[in-house]
Design a protein around this motif. Sequence first.
Motif, PDB file in Angstrom:
ATOM      1  N   ARG A  66      -6.393  -0.769   4.486  1.00 25.25           N
ATOM      2  CA  ARG A  66      -7.020   0.106   5.474  1.00 25.25           C
ATOM      3  C   ARG A  66      -8.468  -0.336   5.619  1.00 25.25           C
ATOM      4  O   ARG A  66      -9.068  -0.914   4.722  1.00 25.25           O
ATOM      5  CB  ARG A  66      -6.954   1.548   4.981  1.00 25.25           C
TER       6      ARG A  66
ATOM      7  N   ASN B  32      -5.933   0.757  -0.339  1.00 27.75           N
ATOM      8  CA  ASN B  32      -4.799   0.232  -1.120  1.00 27.75           C
ATOM      9  C   ASN B  32      -5.308  -0.484  -2.376  1.00 27.75           C
ATOM     10  O   ASN B  32      -4.667  -0.467  -3.425  1.00 27.75           O
ATOM     11  CB  ASN B  32      -3.952  -0.732  -0.269  1.00 27.75           C
TER      12      ASN B  32
ATOM     13  N   ARG C  20      -6.413  -2.074  11.070  1.00 20.13           N
ATOM     14  CA  ARG C  20      -5.900  -2.379   9.741  1.00 20.13           C
ATOM     15  C   ARG C  20      -6.037  -3.879   9.540  1.00 20.13           C
ATOM     16  O   ARG C  20      -6.240  -4.632  10.494  1.00 20.13           O
ATOM     17  CB  ARG C  20      -4.422  -1.979   9.631  1.00 20.13           C
TER      18      ARG C  20
ATOM     19  N   LYS D  55      13.140   8.752   4.874  1.00 23.02           N
ATOM     20  CA  LYS D  55      13.316   7.353   5.292  1.00 23.02           C
ATOM     21  C   LYS D  55      14.761   7.065   5.734  1.00 23.02           C
ATOM     22  O   LYS D  55      15.060   5.953   6.183  1.00 23.02           O
ATOM     23  CB  LYS D  55      12.939   6.421   4.136  1.00 23.02           C
TER      24      LYS D  55
ATOM     25  N   HIS E 150       7.535   0.656  10.226  1.00 23.34           N
ATOM     26  CA  HIS E 150       6.459  -0.324   9.970  1.00 23.34           C
ATOM     27  C   HIS E 150       6.531  -0.809   8.532  1.00 23.34           C
ATOM     28  O   HIS E 150       7.092  -0.159   7.652  1.00 23.34           O
ATOM     29  CB  HIS E 150       5.080   0.274  10.294  1.00 23.34           C
TER      30      HIS E 150
ATOM     31  N   GLY F  50       0.833  -1.198   0.000  1.00 22.72           N
ATOM     32  CA  GLY F  50       0.000   0.000   0.000  1.00 22.72           C
ATOM     33  C   GLY F  50       0.868   1.248   0.000  1.00 22.72           C
ATOM     34  O   GLY F  50       2.029   1.191  -0.381  1.00 22.72           O
ATOM     35  N   GLY F  51       0.273   2.340   0.435  1.00 22.62           N
ATOM     36  CA  GLY F  51       1.008   3.594   0.504  1.00 22.62           C
ATOM     37  C   GLY F  51       1.170   4.241  -0.865  1.00 22.62           C
ATOM     38  O   GLY F  51       0.528   3.857  -1.850  1.00 22.62           O
ATOM     39  N   SER F  52       2.091   5.193  -0.936  1.00 20.11           N
ATOM     40  CA  SER F  52       2.224   5.991  -2.159  1.00 20.11           C
ATOM     41  C   SER F  52       3.363   5.543  -3.059  1.00 20.11           C
ATOM     42  O   SER F  52       3.306   5.714  -4.278  1.00 20.11           O
ATOM     43  CB  SER F  52       2.434   7.465  -1.786  1.00 20.11           C
ATOM     44  N   THR F  53       4.415   4.924  -2.467  1.00 16.05           N
ATOM     45  CA  THR F  53       5.556   4.502  -3.303  1.00 16.05           C
ATOM     46  C   THR F  53       5.148   3.639  -4.487  1.00 16.05           C
ATOM     47  O   THR F  53       5.627   3.828  -5.603  1.00 16.05           O
ATOM     48  CB  THR F  53       6.618   3.796  -2.434  1.00 16.05           C
TER      49      THR F  53
ATOM     50  N   GLY G  64       6.442  -1.712   1.515  1.00 19.38           N
ATOM     51  CA  GLY G  64       7.031  -0.394   1.712  1.00 19.38           C
ATOM     52  C   GLY G  64       7.553  -0.334   3.137  1.00 19.38           C
ATOM     53  O   GLY G  64       7.463  -1.298   3.896  1.00 19.38           O
ATOM     54  N   MET G  65       8.096   0.813   3.507  1.00 17.56           N
ATOM     55  CA  MET G  65       8.553   1.005   4.884  1.00 17.56           C
ATOM     56  C   MET G  65       8.156   2.406   5.348  1.00 17.56           C
ATOM     57  O   MET G  65       8.460   3.401   4.674  1.00 17.56           O
ATOM     58  CB  MET G  65      10.085   0.875   4.986  1.00 17.56           C
TER      59      MET G  65
ATOM     60  N   ASP H 246      -1.668  -5.609   2.785  1.00 16.25           N
ATOM     61  CA  ASP H 246      -2.453  -5.025   3.874  1.00 16.25           C
ATOM     62  C   ASP H 246      -3.499  -4.095   3.295  1.00 16.25           C
ATOM     63  O   ASP H 246      -3.497  -3.778   2.101  1.00 16.25           O
ATOM     64  CB  ASP H 246      -1.571  -4.290   4.896  1.00 16.25           C
TER      65      ASP H 246
ATOM     66  N   ALA I  15       3.826  -3.270   5.721  1.00 13.02           N
ATOM     67  CA  ALA I  15       2.442  -3.737   5.630  1.00 13.02           C
ATOM     68  C   ALA I  15       1.671  -2.975   6.714  1.00 13.02           C
ATOM     69  O   ALA I  15       1.814  -1.759   6.809  1.00 13.02           O
ATOM     70  CB  ALA I  15       2.362  -5.246   5.780  1.00 13.02           C
TER      71      ALA I  15
END
Length: 243
Positions: free
Chosen positions: A76, A86, A177, A200, A147, A44-47, A141-142, A74, A149
């Motif tokens: 939301r 995601n 989550r 990061k 964290h 997930g996330g933006s990367t 991602g991280m 993972d 996932a």
Amino acid sequence: MTAPGTLVVLADEAALTRAVADHFVETAQAALAERGRFDVALSGGSTPKAVYALLATAARDALAWSRVRFFFGDERCVPPDDPESNYKTAEDGLLRPLGIDPAHVFRMRGEDDPAAAARAYADLLRDELGAEPAFDLVLLGMGPDGHTASLFPGADPLTGDAELVRAPWVEKFSTYRITLTPRVINASRSIAIAAGGAGKAPVLRDVREGPYDPTLHPIQIVDPRDGELFWFVDAAAASELAQ
Ligand code: 6PG
């Protein structure tokens, strides 16, 4: 501590995106040649957004996308059409542009009761991948807190590792989550962690060169049992690494 896996440092964000997309394609081509299918858990996330855009265009003809099955690492706890979802990020950036058959997309039902959704996804994984589900590729991602996932600091990521999927309460966001457990993540034949940007850099240093404490930095639990692990980072994220 020297973290497991191969660290690949790319010059910038664009090169990082290309490297992750190339790894996806190479891993997919190998799995399709070997087993005739490719099972991937998306992060997930933006990367991933830039990686999806590249896969949906430059890699459109690179592999038999109809043989790829898409799962999620993972999710939301929101409906699938929520901007935070995601699944929506992948649907908009990768799945719909490539015309992926919805029957090959296995989303976590963020709109349902979290615990029930986690149980249902675990059942789905067993049905589709067997009692010990193993993906061909898990993309991760991280977060700046270490964290990955939806394994967040403050809880031993191995808690509940008897499960395949669980629904932790995430204090930081005051929400539940749904996440794969390390048991499933580390069963993967290949794991690719993608992290970019100066934000990061401190956590990447702590995670790769600091003490092993997965309660503090859950991503340290990522260490595939038999598979390969690649850390794809850009120079900005790697700027505080000693080696
Ligand atoms: C999520 C992700 C999460 C993400 C990291 C990094 O649902 O948010 O699964 O683990 O990978 O937070 O996010 P960025 O790539 O946006 O920095």
